[in-house]
Design a protein around this motif. Structure first.
Motif, mmCIF file in Angstrom:
data_model
loop_
_atom_site.group_PDB
_atom_site.id
_atom_site.type_symbol
_atom_site.label_atom_id
_atom_site.label_comp_id
_atom_site.label_asym_id
_atom_site.label_seq_id
_atom_site.Cartn_x
_atom_site.Cartn_y
_atom_site.Cartn_z
ATOM 1 N N ASN A 188 -90.569 67.974 68.819
ATOM 2 C CA ASN A 188 -89.599 68.398 69.733
ATOM 3 C C ASN A 188 -89.686 67.685 70.947
ATOM 4 O OD1 ASN A 188 -88.785 70.348 67.784
ATOM 5 N ND2 ASN A 188 -90.410 72.417 68.795
ATOM 6 N N THR A 189 -88.855 66.075 71.117
ATOM 7 C CA THR A 189 -88.833 65.356 71.366
ATOM 8 C C THR A 189 -86.359 65.687 72.119
ATOM 9 O OG1 THR A 189 -89.831 64.206 72.543
ATOM 10 C CG2 THR A 189 -87.935 63.042 72.338
ATOM 11 N N GLY A 190 -86.320 66.181 72.618
ATOM 12 C CA GLY A 190 -84.729 66.146 72.779
ATOM 13 C C GLY A 190 -84.196 64.656 72.240
ATOM 14 N N ALA A 191 -83.393 65.219 71.065
ATOM 15 C CA ALA A 191 -82.382 64.245 70.383
ATOM 16 C C ALA A 191 -81.341 64.252 70.548
ATOM 17 C CB ALA A 191 -82.997 63.689 69.196
ATOM 18 N N LEU A 192 -80.391 63.290 70.061
ATOM 19 C CA LEU A 192 -79.474 62.718 68.952
ATOM 20 C C LEU A 192 -78.784 63.431 67.960
ATOM 21 C CD1 LEU A 192 -76.841 60.985 72.292
ATOM 22 C CD2 LEU A 192 -77.395 63.955 71.645
ATOM 23 N N THR A 193 -77.979 63.361 67.465
ATOM 24 C CA THR A 193 -78.011 63.388 65.556
ATOM 25 C C THR A 193 -77.183 62.120 66.016
ATOM 26 O OG1 THR A 193 -78.178 66.160 64.891
ATOM 27 C CG2 THR A 193 -77.004 64.208 63.404
ATOM 28 N N VAL A 194 -77.467 61.103 65.248
ATOM 29 C CA VAL A 194 -76.532 59.971 64.930
ATOM 30 C C VAL A 194 -76.548 59.790 63.790
ATOM 31 C CG1 VAL A 194 -77.201 58.817 66.904
ATOM 32 C CG2 VAL A 194 -78.421 57.978 64.847
ATOM 33 N N THR A 195 -75.824 58.809 62.659
ATOM 34 C CA THR A 195 -75.845 58.439 61.309
ATOM 35 C C THR A 195 -75.580 56.842 61.738
ATOM 36 O OG1 THR A 195 -73.600 59.984 60.482
ATOM 37 C CG2 THR A 195 -73.818 57.927 59.347
ATOM 38 N N ALA A 196 -76.804 56.006 60.612
ATOM 39 C CA ALA A 196 -76.514 54.427 60.517
ATOM 40 C C ALA A 196 -75.451 54.140 59.888
ATOM 41 C CB ALA A 196 -77.888 54.698 59.645
ATOM 42 N N THR A 197 -75.131 53.343 60.356
ATOM 43 C CA THR A 197 -73.631 52.539 59.854
ATOM 44 C C THR A 197 -73.713 51.494 59.127
ATOM 45 O OG1 THR A 197 -73.291 51.551 61.829
ATOM 46 C CG2 THR A 197 -71.791 53.000 61.039
ATOM 47 N N SER A 207 -88.350 66.960 59.456
ATOM 48 C CA SER A 207 -88.000 68.712 59.333
ATOM 49 C C SER A 207 -86.648 68.862 60.444
ATOM 50 C CB SER A 207 -88.613 69.371 60.369
ATOM 51 O OG SER A 207 -90.300 69.392 59.516
ATOM 52 N N ALA A 208 -85.719 67.765 60.155
ATOM 53 C CA ALA A 208 -84.339 67.332 60.865
ATOM 54 C C ALA A 208 -83.863 67.106 59.984
ATOM 55 C CB ALA A 208 -84.676 67.432 62.505
ATOM 56 N N GLY A 209 -83.854 67.027 58.634
ATOM 57 C CA GLY A 209 -82.786 66.364 58.208
ATOM 58 C C GLY A 209 -82.857 64.747 57.665
ATOM 59 N N GLY A 210 -84.548 64.356 58.056
ATOM 60 C CA GLY A 210 -84.100 62.986 57.928
ATOM 61 C C GLY A 210 -83.271 62.288 58.901
ATOM 62 N N ALA A 211 -82.644 62.802 59.976
ATOM 63 C CA ALA A 211 -81.416 62.277 60.892
ATOM 64 C C ALA A 211 -82.440 60.739 61.779
ATOM 65 C CB ALA A 211 -81.110 63.195 61.610
ATOM 66 N N PRO A 212 -81.672 59.681 61.352
ATOM 67 C CA PRO A 212 -81.868 58.458 62.148
ATOM 68 C C PRO A 212 -82.666 59.043 63.208
ATOM 69 C CG PRO A 212 -80.370 58.282 60.908
ATOM 70 C CD PRO A 212 -80.265 59.588 61.754
ATOM 71 N N ALA A 213 -83.477 58.265 63.812
ATOM 72 C CA ALA A 213 -84.402 57.916 64.481
ATOM 73 C C ALA A 213 -84.855 57.227 65.800
ATOM 74 C CB ALA A 213 -85.989 59.070 64.541
ATOM 75 N N LEU A 214 -84.315 56.244 65.086
ATOM 76 C CA LEU A 214 -85.201 54.495 65.631
ATOM 77 C C LEU A 214 -84.653 53.257 64.664
ATOM 78 C CD1 LEU A 214 -85.773 52.849 67.627
ATOM 79 C CD2 LEU A 214 -87.682 51.679 66.351
ATOM 80 N N VAL A 215 -82.795 52.737 65.366
ATOM 81 C CA VAL A 215 -82.216 52.045 64.556
ATOM 82 C C VAL A 215 -82.403 50.798 65.056
ATOM 83 C CG1 VAL A 215 -79.780 51.059 62.805
ATOM 84 C CG2 VAL A 215 -80.676 53.896 63.196
ATOM 85 N N GLU A 216 -82.441 49.600 63.215
ATOM 86 C CA GLU A 216 -82.378 48.357 64.323
ATOM 87 C C GLU A 216 -81.316 47.589 63.987
ATOM 88 O OE1 GLU A 216 -86.185 44.625 63.976
ATOM 89 O OE2 GLU A 216 -85.624 45.993 62.370
ATOM 90 N N GLN A 217 -80.806 46.531 64.592
ATOM 91 C CA GLN A 217 -79.621 46.189 63.867
ATOM 92 C C GLN A 217 -79.379 44.464 64.783
ATOM 93 O OE1 GLN A 217 -76.572 46.492 62.797
ATOM 94 N NE2 GLN A 217 -74.904 46.159 63.552
ATOM 95 N N VAL A 218 -78.677 43.966 63.689
ATOM 96 C CA VAL A 218 -79.080 42.583 64.412
ATOM 97 C C VAL A 218 -77.252 42.119 64.264
ATOM 98 C CG1 VAL A 218 -78.713 40.246 62.846
ATOM 99 C CG2 VAL A 218 -80.793 41.228 62.183
ATOM 100 N N TYR A 219 -77.298 42.103 65.446
ATOM 101 C CA TYR A 219 -75.531 41.799 65.905
ATOM 102 C C TYR A 219 -75.312 40.288 66.191
ATOM 103 C CZ TYR A 219 -71.132 42.991 67.850
ATOM 104 O OH TYR A 219 -69.905 43.321 68.392
ATOM 105 N N GLY A 220 -74.697 39.606 65.653
ATOM 106 C CA GLY A 220 -74.301 38.040 66.156
ATOM 107 C C GLY A 220 -75.982 37.339 65.397
ATOM 108 N N GLN A 221 -76.406 36.432 66.717
ATOM 109 C CA GLN A 221 -77.117 36.006 66.801
ATOM 110 C C GLN A 221 -78.056 37.086 67.728
ATOM 111 O OE1 GLN A 221 -76.942 31.731 68.556
ATOM 112 N NE2 GLN A 221 -74.674 32.244 68.151
ATOM 113 N N GLY A 222 -78.310 38.064 67.811
ATOM 114 C CA GLY A 222 -79.295 39.051 68.741
ATOM 115 C C GLY A 222 -79.269 40.029 68.161
ATOM 116 N N ARG A 223 -79.448 41.206 68.239
ATOM 117 C CA ARG A 223 -81.027 42.068 67.943
ATOM 118 C C ARG A 223 -81.168 43.206 68.993
ATOM 119 N NH1 ARG A 223 -86.472 42.975 65.850
ATOM 120 N NH2 ARG A 223 -87.283 41.286 67.436
#
Length: 345
Positions: A188-197, A207-223
Motif C-alpha cells: 500500500n505504498t502511495g503510487a501514481l498510475t502511469v502507462t509505459a510507452t 491487485s492494482a490492475g498490474g499498473a507499472p511500478a518500475l520502468v527501465e528506459q534506454v534513452y540515447g546512450q544513457g539509461r
C-alpha cells in the motif's frame, strides 16, 4: 569549559596545517540530486505531505528526516544513499552563484518536489542522451518552476512512461520474473498510475490492475529507472533504493572497514582525490579514544589508477595492496579527522 577551549585550539591547528589542501578543491560525488529551479516569486515548494495526502500515513512506518514538511527535495534519498556509502551532492539552480555540470556525476536523481524549468529539463535530457544515468520516482518532473503541475512528466520521453493520475486502493510491489530484482516496497505504498510507452516494465502493482511500478528506459546512450511509488518509500532503511542505484552505476567505489562510525568527505585537488574521515563519536574526549586501523577499498575502475596514497599534512606514505580493479589500504585513523591524499595516474 577547558575541554571546549582545547578542542577549538585543536581545530584551529588542524585547519592551519591542512590549509594548502583545503583551497582550490572541487567536490567529488557519485550522485547528484537536483534541487530544482523555483521561480523567484515562489515562496514554498510543494511538500511530500501535500503530494501524497491520501497515502502520506505511510511515513509513519517509513521514518523521514524531512518529516511532514518535506521542504528539501530528495533529502530522504540523499541520506539513504550516504548511508549506503555513495558520495552525494545536492545540485541545481537554487545555488545561483555556482555553475553545475551533470556530466560530473555517474548518477542523477530527480526528487519529486524539485521544480524544474524548461532549460533544466533540457540539461537533464541531454545528460542522459549522452550516456548519463537517471533515477526518478513519483511526481518527478511534473512541476514547473512556478510549482504548477504539468499535464505529463516533462521527462516522459526519458522515463519511457506517461502520467495518468493517482493509483488508489490496495497494491503490492510485484517484480516481473526476468527483472532480476530482489528487494521490494511496503504494501500500500502511495503510487501514481502511469502507462509505459517506450520503457520496459520491471515491476508492476499487484491487485492494482498490474499498473507499472518500475520502468527501465534506454534513452540515447544513457539509461533511466522510473518508479511510480512515492519518494518516502525509498528513504533510509529501504533496500530497494540501494539495489536500483547498484543496477545503474554499481556499488560505491569507496568502502570502509572499521569498528567505529565515520563520516566521509571526498574532494578533488587537481587530478588527486582528498579523502577525509571524521570519527562520528569524536568530541572533547576524542584524544582518549586513540587511533583505529581502518581499511579502505578503492574501485580503480571508477576512481582511476591510484599510484600512491599518503596521510596529510606530513605526506606519510600508506602501503597499498593491488588487485584487479581495486586498491586496498589500511590507515591509522585518528579520533578526530584523518586526511588522505590519493594520487592518481
Amino acid at each position: 569549559t577547558d575541554g571546549d577551549v582545547r578542542l577549538l585550539r585543536a581545530v584551529g591547528g588542524w585547519l592551519s596545517a591542512h590549509r594548502p589542501w583545503l583551497t582550490a578543491t572541487q567536490p567529488y560525488a557519485d550522485v547528484g540530486l537536483l534541487v530544482g529551479h523555483p521561480a523567484p516569486e515562489v515562496m514554498q515548494i510543494p511538500t511530500l505531505g501535500q503530494l501524497w495526502r491520501a497515502s502520506h500515513r505511510t511515513l509513519a512506518t517509513v521514518p523521514s528526516p524531512a518529516g511532514e514538511l518535506g521542504g528539501h527535495p530528495g533529502l530522504d534519498i540523499d541520506l539513504s544513499l550516504q548511508h549506503e556509502g555513495y558520495d552525494t551532492e545536492r545540485v541545481g539552480s537554487l545555488f545561483a552563484g555556482r555553475s553545475w555540470d551533470l556530466s560530473a556525476y555517474r548518477l542523477v536523481v530527480v526528487p519529486e518536489t524539485a521544480l524544474l524549468d524548461e532549460p533544466t529539463v533540457q540539461v537533464i535530457r541531454a545528460y542522459v542522451r549522452q550516456g548519463g544515468t537517471l533515477l526518478a520516482c513519483g511526481h518527478a518532473s511534473l512541476f514547473d518552476q512556478q510549482g504548477q503541475q504539468r499535464p505529463d512528466f516533462a521527462l516522459a520521453d526519458v522515463f519511457g512512461v506517461t502520467y495518468v493520475g493517482s493509483l488508489p486502493g490496495y497494491k503490492q510491489w510485484d517484480p516481473l520474473p526476468d527483472s532480476g530484482l530482489v528487494a521490494g516496497l511496503p504494501r500500500n505504498t502511495g503510487a501514481l498510475t502511469v502507462t509505459a510507452t517506450t520503457g520496459t516494465v520491471l515491476a508492476a502493482w499487484r491487485s492494482a490492475g498490474g499498473a507499472p511500478a518500475l520502468v527501465e528506459q534506454v534513452y540515447g546512450q544513457g539509461r533511466c529507472l522510473y518508479a511510480s511509488a512515492e519518494e518516502a518509500a525509498f528513504g533510509p532503511g529501504r533496500a530497494l533504493l540501494a539495489e536500483l542505484v547498484a543496477r545503474l552505476i554499481g556499488p560505491p567505489p569507496i568502502t570502509l572497514t572499521s569498528a567505529r562510525s565515520y563520516a566521509r568527505l571526498v574532494r578533488r585537488h587537481g587530478n588527486d582525490l582528498l579523502l577525509y574521515l571524521l570519527e562520528r563519536g569524536a568530541g572533547t574526549h576524542a584524544a582518549s579514544l586513540g587511533p583505529e586501523s581502518v581499511g579502505l577499498t578503492l574501485d580503480t575502475r571508477v576512481l582511476g589508477p591510484i599510484i600512491r596514497a599518503e596521510v596529510l599534512p606530513a605526506g606519510e606514505p600508506v602501503a597499498l595492496s593491488r588487485q584487479a580493479g581495486a586498491v586496498r589500504l589500511w590507515v591509522n585513523a585518528s579520533p578526530g579527522v584523518t586526511a588522505l591524499r590519493l594520487i592518481r595516474g
